[in-house]
Design a protein around this motif. Structure first.
Motif, PDB file in Angstrom:
ATOM      1  N   GLU A 315      16.324  11.691 -39.110  1.00  0.00           N
ATOM      2  CA  GLU A 315      16.436  10.553 -38.203  1.00  0.00           C
ATOM      3  C   GLU A 315      17.890  10.294 -37.804  1.00  0.00           C
ATOM      4  N   ARG A 316      18.788  10.417 -38.762  1.00  0.00           N
ATOM      5  CA  ARG A 316      20.206  10.227 -38.463  1.00  0.00           C
ATOM      6  C   ARG A 316      20.717  11.312 -37.518  1.00  0.00           C
ATOM      7  N   ALA A 317      20.250  12.555 -37.721  1.00  0.00           N
ATOM      8  CA  ALA A 317      20.663  13.653 -36.848  1.00  0.00           C
ATOM      9  C   ALA A 317      20.169  13.418 -35.425  1.00  0.00           C
ATOM     10  N   ARG A 318      18.915  12.983 -35.287  1.00  0.00           N
ATOM     11  CA  ARG A 318      18.385  12.692 -33.943  1.00  0.00           C
ATOM     12  C   ARG A 318      19.149  11.560 -33.288  1.00  0.00           C
ATOM     13  N   ALA A 319      19.502  10.546 -34.073  1.00  0.00           N
ATOM     14  CA  ALA A 319      20.254   9.411 -33.524  1.00  0.00           C
ATOM     15  C   ALA A 319      21.626   9.855 -33.032  1.00  0.00           C
ATOM     16  N   ILE A 321      22.440  12.918 -31.998  1.00  0.00           N
ATOM     17  CA  ILE A 321      22.246  13.716 -30.788  1.00  0.00           C
ATOM     18  C   ILE A 321      21.965  12.821 -29.594  1.00  0.00           C
ATOM     19  N   SER A 322      21.123  11.811 -29.805  1.00  0.00           N
ATOM     20  CA  SER A 322      20.798  10.862 -28.736  1.00  0.00           C
ATOM     21  C   SER A 322      22.038  10.100 -28.296  1.00  0.00           C
ATOM     22  N   GLY A 323      22.875   9.704 -29.274  1.00  0.00           N
ATOM     23  CA  GLY A 323      24.095   8.976 -28.948  1.00  0.00           C
ATOM     24  C   GLY A 323      25.057   9.815 -28.134  1.00  0.00           C
ATOM     25  N   ARG A 324      25.180  11.100 -28.496  1.00  0.00           N
ATOM     26  CA  ARG A 324      26.065  11.991 -27.730  1.00  0.00           C
ATOM     27  C   ARG A 324      25.536  12.209 -26.324  1.00  0.00           C
ATOM     28  N   ALA A 325      24.202  12.308 -26.192  1.00  0.00           N
ATOM     29  CA  ALA A 325      23.609  12.514 -24.873  1.00  0.00           C
ATOM     30  C   ALA A 325      23.864  11.316 -23.962  1.00  0.00           C
ATOM     31  N   VAL A 326      23.754  10.120 -24.527  1.00  0.00           N
ATOM     32  CA  VAL A 326      24.000   8.905 -23.740  1.00  0.00           C
ATOM     33  C   VAL A 326      25.454   8.838 -23.293  1.00  0.00           C
ATOM     34  N   SER A 327      26.374   9.129 -24.224  1.00  0.00           N
ATOM     35  CA  SER A 327      27.794   9.066 -23.879  1.00  0.00           C
ATOM     36  C   SER A 327      28.158  10.125 -22.847  1.00  0.00           C
TER      37      SER A 327
END
Length: 345
Positions: A315-319, A321-327
């Motif tokens: 879950e932390r890894a997905r978060a 990756i999601s955070g980097r995608a948003v930025s």
């Protein structure tokens, strides 16, 4: 119903009861392992250590309820005694001593060196000074240089398990070591100008107890774990002081723990959960790895907790990756906005 067929409800209830007993046993074993780690070294008794006396580090009198029981008797000195003590190290070094046969060193002597080195490392941590191999050999280990690696390893183990500090070689070329708080945590119980002893080891033990008990542990369950290590509510500990304030006030204020009343409990009972700062700074896997190391086993020895820790890692890894995608998606938009702004007169 045939005799060989089992009632599924009964089987499920027995399984839950067995799981609960196993978790209780695992928590108790981890706490006991912490105490046994302390007990694995011979005590540094008052008056028996020329190194401690020469360095101004007083030995701690042993007590039946001490965190280390009859172990290495560790403490940090007051700042005044520490400053005076280490200034007299040259005088202590000038005393002629017989060089022991490196192949026939008494276990007690090595235990005393381990205890003295722990005291020295704590002093350096409090003073925020680097630690070098040269200092350790000159001030503490002295004629036992051939046993440096063993003494440092055992002292590092105690720093890790009792005080929650890692001893790491940060500059191999100069053999310089740093003292770092474990598991990514940033609290040592000595912030805000406090003097005393690092208390991160207690925090890690509590976080582990909470995780092992299903991510919430009653106040009674937490004290059961701490009692095994010699810490009792309302009783001043000879190294760590009175632990109740640390657990129910300080660690809650620092947002490492949540301390709340159990719903619908009468009389009122309280429970502990991980606080937001604990979730932000460390992970369930890191805590489980620490507990497994204390027991001398692998994290997978705790099957249900290991599976949960793995899910948490995913879950932390997905978060992330999601955070980097948003930025990344926001960056071009920001660039276009700036470009549009500068294109207008």
């Amino acid at each position: 119903m045939p005799l060989h067929q089992k009632n599924p409800r009964c089987s499920h209830a027995k399984r839950l009861q067995t799981d609960s007993k196993n978790q209780d046993l695992e928590v108790a074993e981890v706490s006991k392992a912490v105490e046994e780690t302390c007990l694995s070294s011979h005590p540094l008794m008052p008056g028996n250590s020329k190194e401690a006396a020469g360095a101004g580090i007083p030995s701690i009198p042993e007590g039946p309820q001490s965190f280390c029981s009859s172990s290495i008797a560790i403490t940090a000195t007051s700042s005044s005694k520490s400053d005076e003590g280490f200034s007299s190290q040259e005088e202590a070094n000038s005393i002629p001593q017989a060089t022991p046969d490196p192949k026939n060193v008494p276990i007690v002597a090595l235990g005393e060196k381990v205890a003295s080195l722990v005291n020295f490392l704590l002093y350096k941590y409090r003073m925020k000074e680097p630690v070098t191999k040269e200092d350790m050999l000159k001030i503490v280990i002295k004629e036992y240089e051939d046993h440096f690696t063993e003494i440092l390893l055992r002292a590092s183990e105690r720093m890790e398990i009792i005080f929650g500090l890692d001893v790491k070689e940060v500059d191999p070329s100069n053999h310089c070591y740093g003292l770092l708080i474990k598991l990514g945590l940033t609290y040592d119980g000595m912030l805000h100008g406090e003097k005393g002893i690092p208390k991160t080891g207690i925090l890690i033990l509590i976080l582990g107890a909470i995780f092992m008990k299903g991510n919430r542990a009653t106040e009674g369950e937490v004290w059961e774990v701490l009692n095994v290590t010699g810490l009792y509510s309302g009783r001043k500990h000879f190294i760590f002081g009175e632990p109740k304030k640390l657990i129910t006030k300080d660690l809650v204020k620092e947002k490492y723990l949540e301390y709340r009343q159990v719903a619908n409990s009468d009389p009122a009972q309280f429970e502990f959960l991980w606080g937001p700062r604990a979730h932000a700074e460390t992970t369930k896997m890191k805590v489980l790895e620490f507990l497994a190391k204390v027991r001398g086993t692998h994290p997978s020895s705790f099957p249900s907790q290991y599976e949960e820790a793995l899910r948490d890692e995913e879950e932390r890894a997905r978060a992330r990756i999601s955070g980097r995608a948003v930025s990344t998606s926001m960056a071009p938009a920001s660039s276009r906005a700036k470009s549009s702004h500068f294109s207008h007169p």
